[in-house]
Design a protein around this motif. Structure first.
Motif, PDB file in Angstrom:
ATOM      1  N   UNK A 189      -8.032   2.045  12.277  1.00  0.00           N
ATOM      2  CA  UNK A 189      -7.623   0.962  11.385  1.00  0.00           C
ATOM      3  C   UNK A 189      -8.611   0.691  10.257  1.00  0.00           C
ATOM      4  N   UNK A 190      -9.869   1.101  10.441  1.00  0.00           N
ATOM      5  CA  UNK A 190     -10.851   0.903   9.379  1.00  0.00           C
ATOM      6  C   UNK A 190     -10.942   2.132   8.482  1.00  0.00           C
ATOM      7  N   UNK A 191     -11.116   3.300   9.104  1.00  0.00           N
ATOM      8  CA  UNK A 191     -11.260   4.536   8.328  1.00  0.00           C
ATOM      9  C   UNK A 191      -9.894   5.082   7.909  1.00  0.00           C
ATOM     10  N   UNK A 192      -8.889   4.884   8.777  1.00  0.00           N
ATOM     11  CA  UNK A 192      -7.565   5.443   8.521  1.00  0.00           C
ATOM     12  C   UNK A 192      -7.006   5.136   7.144  1.00  0.00           C
ATOM     13  N   UNK A 193      -6.901   3.854   6.751  1.00  0.00           N
ATOM     14  CA  UNK A 193      -6.323   3.543   5.433  1.00  0.00           C
ATOM     15  C   UNK A 193      -7.099   4.172   4.277  1.00  0.00           C
ATOM     16  N   UNK A 194      -8.418   4.328   4.443  1.00  0.00           N
ATOM     17  CA  UNK A 194      -9.221   4.937   3.384  1.00  0.00           C
ATOM     18  C   UNK A 194      -8.893   6.414   3.228  1.00  0.00           C
ATOM     19  N   UNK A 195      -8.486   7.053   4.332  1.00  0.00           N
ATOM     20  CA  UNK A 195      -8.119   8.467   4.283  1.00  0.00           C
ATOM     21  C   UNK A 195      -6.665   8.642   3.857  1.00  0.00           C
ATOM     22  N   UNK A 196      -5.775   7.815   4.414  1.00  0.00           N
ATOM     23  CA  UNK A 196      -4.341   8.056   4.308  1.00  0.00           C
ATOM     24  C   UNK A 196      -3.712   7.610   2.995  1.00  0.00           C
ATOM     25  N   UNK A 197      -4.307   6.605   2.331  1.00  0.00           N
ATOM     26  CA  UNK A 197      -3.697   6.046   1.121  1.00  0.00           C
ATOM     27  C   UNK A 197      -4.514   6.386  -0.123  1.00  0.00           C
ATOM     28  N   UNK A 257       0.293  -6.118   4.451  1.00  0.00           N
ATOM     29  CA  UNK A 257      -0.845  -6.034   3.535  1.00  0.00           C
ATOM     30  C   UNK A 257      -0.537  -5.196   2.299  1.00  0.00           C
ATOM     31  N   UNK A 258       0.274  -4.166   2.449  1.00  0.00           N
ATOM     32  CA  UNK A 258       0.620  -3.316   1.310  1.00  0.00           C
ATOM     33  C   UNK A 258       1.510  -4.046   0.314  1.00  0.00           C
ATOM     34  N   UNK A 259       2.474  -4.831   0.820  1.00  0.00           N
ATOM     35  CA  UNK A 259       3.472  -5.455  -0.049  1.00  0.00           C
ATOM     36  C   UNK A 259       3.311  -6.973  -0.171  1.00  0.00           C
ATOM     37  N   UNK A 260       3.146  -7.675   0.967  1.00  0.00           N
ATOM     38  CA  UNK A 260       3.053  -9.140   0.931  1.00  0.00           C
ATOM     39  C   UNK A 260       1.750  -9.578   0.249  1.00  0.00           C
ATOM     40  N   UNK A 261       0.619  -8.969   0.675  1.00  0.00           N
ATOM     41  CA  UNK A 261      -0.665  -9.305   0.075  1.00  0.00           C
ATOM     42  C   UNK A 261      -1.037  -8.379  -1.078  1.00  0.00           C
ATOM     43  N   UNK A 295       0.820 -19.506   2.490  1.00  0.00           N
ATOM     44  CA  UNK A 295       0.092 -19.365   1.234  1.00  0.00           C
ATOM     45  C   UNK A 295      -1.335 -18.860   1.427  1.00  0.00           C
ATOM     46  N   UNK A 296      -1.670 -18.449   2.628  1.00  0.00           N
ATOM     47  CA  UNK A 296      -3.016 -17.950   2.881  1.00  0.00           C
ATOM     48  C   UNK A 296      -3.292 -16.684   2.072  1.00  0.00           C
ATOM     49  N   UNK A 297      -4.553 -16.491   1.734  1.00  0.00           N
ATOM     50  CA  UNK A 297      -4.959 -15.219   1.142  1.00  0.00           C
ATOM     51  C   UNK A 297      -5.104 -14.188   2.258  1.00  0.00           C
ATOM     52  N   UNK A 298      -5.231 -12.942   1.878  1.00  0.00           N
ATOM     53  CA  UNK A 298      -5.400 -11.884   2.885  1.00  0.00           C
ATOM     54  C   UNK A 298      -6.646 -12.136   3.733  1.00  0.00           C
ATOM     55  N   UNK A 299      -7.725 -12.564   3.092  1.00  0.00           N
ATOM     56  CA  UNK A 299      -8.982 -12.821   3.814  1.00  0.00           C
ATOM     57  C   UNK A 299      -8.818 -13.955   4.813  1.00  0.00           C
ATOM     58  N   UNK A 300      -8.178 -15.046   4.402  1.00  0.00           N
ATOM     59  CA  UNK A 300      -7.954 -16.174   5.307  1.00  0.00           C
ATOM     60  C   UNK A 300      -7.063 -15.777   6.476  1.00  0.00           C
ATOM     61  N   UNK A 301      -6.037 -14.998   6.197  1.00  0.00           N
ATOM     62  CA  UNK A 301      -5.137 -14.524   7.252  1.00  0.00           C
ATOM     63  C   UNK A 301      -5.910 -13.696   8.278  1.00  0.00           C
ATOM     64  N   UNK A 302      -6.782 -12.825   7.803  1.00  0.00           N
ATOM     65  CA  UNK A 302      -7.551 -11.950   8.696  1.00  0.00           C
ATOM     66  C   UNK A 302      -8.466 -12.770   9.598  1.00  0.00           C
ATOM     67  N   UNK A 349      -2.375  -5.396  -0.992  1.00  0.00           N
ATOM     68  CA  UNK A 349      -3.723  -4.846  -0.804  1.00  0.00           C
ATOM     69  C   UNK A 349      -3.770  -4.003   0.460  1.00  0.00           C
ATOM     70  N   UNK A 350      -3.384  -2.724   0.360  1.00  0.00           N
ATOM     71  CA  UNK A 350      -3.367  -1.849   1.535  1.00  0.00           C
ATOM     72  C   UNK A 350      -4.765  -1.628   2.091  1.00  0.00           C
TER      73      UNK A 350
END
Length: 470
Positions: A181-189, A275-279, A335-342, A281-282
């Motif tokens: 989940x941490x390295x994967x998105x950096x490789x896959x997208x 995260x890709x569409x709602x926020x 209305x939370x930001x991605x950071x607040x949601x996390x 920020x993939x």
């Protein structure tokens, strides 16, 4: 562990075979087993749907049907393989470990094949290729995961040591989750878009790590408990099924695990779209993967003292209550930001972690209870029935997830999703998990009967019954 139980464990191991005592080597080895499992399992559960929809061009609803069909097939394969394993005799390397070694390479190769995109194929050919490779991978996954899960009950008979194995198994799973989940998105997208070549590269890298972990699991663990041959105790399907039907702890944990797997798979699949569409920020997927994994790791050192004082059932129920409250709160804060949601979701993952850490110790308890009811030691069969429930949960999650994503109006061809589609994605990622966590809490509190006191008594009663059989 009681003296009676310890005496039985020592006597059921072949006298001429000198096994080293249970220790950290077994824990690390068992950790590597789920580490290897989840390199592909989490890659598939988190990113395969978006690979199918955005790269192969398969509709989300069709992907949902594929996941549903495949998981139902896998559930049947689990039980079939579990019965097969229980009919095998224990060899010099154990009963379960050899199958992990034999089947791990075919499993990993089939996993890589899922992410191979052959240029120029028609839409129908891509869909057929997806069905064939995904079902093949799921079937081979059963041949490794069933012996791996069953093995815990023969590595040690001590309930405390089994809880340690469960904890280390969860650690292995969370380490894989952290990496994927941490390295994967950096490789896959690439530029917030799923990339076919990157997905294949990721599958190869994670496949190499997976096979290495399986070999480590095989080398480091030891099967110590070998059941003695007893008259009139041959495996009988009818007797097994009757015992399973009377096993209230098993039935309760089956439903709880089905729901837990449904929720885990649903969150994993929907979070990509959230995260890709709602926020928009993939790359934030890497952050939530890291933060949520850390939340579970924080819970790990608390498990042993809490279980010792309160019990597995009691601790797991409190964790589910926390997860329910947090995800319900997230729904009412759109209305939370991605950071607040996390940050807020990490608290829910902390609660979820308590149940997830001890779930495998629950399984060894219900295996013992099955033996107490029937007199039959059928680790593979009982574990495969438990795995069956998890696969049904995956089937429902895969089916509902894909269909629900399509139902809320998601369209991979649109540059931006509609407002109603985004609201639907947010609901799937928050309110639905909250409801599922509430159901699991109710099952643990009102239906699962093995409290701390009853579990300790089961160990004593079962040890006495075993002693009578020798």
């Amino acid at each position: 562990m009681s003296q009676t139980a310890r005496k039985w464990e020592e006597e059921t191991v072949e006298a001429k075979v000198a096994f080293r005592r249970f220790g950290m080597r077994d824990k690390i080895g068992y950790l590597f087993g789920d580490f290897g499992n989840d390199f592909f399992f989490i890659l598939v559960s988190s990113f395969l749907m978006v690979y199918y929809t955005d790269i192969l061009g398969i509709s989300a609803a069709t992907v949902g049907i594929l996941f549903l069909v495949a998981r139902i097939w896998d559930a049947v394969a689990d039980v079939t393989w579990g019965r097969f394993i229980d009919t095998r005799k224990t060899g010099k390397n154990g009963k379960f470990r050899p199958w992990i070694f034999r089947m791990s390479l075919p499993l990993v190769l089939s996993g890589v094949l899922m992410f191979v995109k052959i240029p120029g194929m028609s839409d129908g050919a891509y869909m057929a290729y997806a069905f064939i490779t995904y079902i093949l991978w799921g079937t081979l996954y059963s041949t490794v995961n069933i012996p791996y899960g069953s093995m815990a009950s023969v590595i040690t008979g001590d309930p405390v040591e089994r809880t340690a194995l469960s904890t280390f198994r969860t650690m292995g799973s969370m380490l894989a989750s952290l990496i994927i989940n941490v390295v994967g998105p950096l490789i896959l997208f690439v530029d917030n878009k799923a990339d076919a070549n990157r997905f294949l590269l990721g599958a190869i890298l994670f496949g190499l790590l997976s096979i290495s972990c399986y070999i480590a699991c095989y080398k480091l663990t030891t099967e110590r408990i070998i059941m003695p041959e007893t008259k009139g105790k041959k495996a009988n399907l009818g007797k097994s099924l009757k015992g399973l039907g009377k096993n209230k702890p098993l039935i309760s944990i089956l439903f709880a695990s089905l729901l837990l797997m449904l929720c885990t798979m649903l969150i994993g699949a929907v979070n990509v779209y959230l995260f890709k569409d709602y926020f928009g920020n993939a790359s934030a997927l890497s952050i939530i993967g890291f933060v949520q994994a850390v939340a579970v790791f924080i819970a790990i050192p608390l498990v042993k003292p809490f279980v010792a004082k309160y019990g597995k059932k009691e601790m797991a129920a409190v964790g589910m209550a926390i997860a329910f409250i947090v995800y319900g709160l997230l729904y009412f804060l759109p209305e939370l930001t991605a950071t607040q949601f996390i940050i807020i979701s990490a608290v829910g993952m902390f609660g979820y972690g308590f149940f997830n850490i001890v779930i495998w110790a629950f399984v060894t308890d219900v295996i013992d209870y099955h033996e107490y009811l029937t007199g039959l030691r059928e680790d593979g069969t009982v574990y495969s029935v438990y795995s069956f429930a998890r696969k049904v949960g995956q089937a429902i999650a895969g089916g509902i997830g894909g269909i629900a994503i399509a139902a809320v109006g998601y369209n991979a061809k649109l540059p931006e999703q509609t407002g109603s589609a985004l609201h639907g994605i947010h609901t799937l990622a928050t309110l639905v998990p909250a409801f599922i966590y509430l159901l699991i809490f109710l099952i643990l509190v009102f239906f699962y009967p093995l409290t701390k006191k009853r579990t300790n008594q089961l160990v004593i009663d079962l040890a006495e019954k075993r002693e009578e059989q020798i």
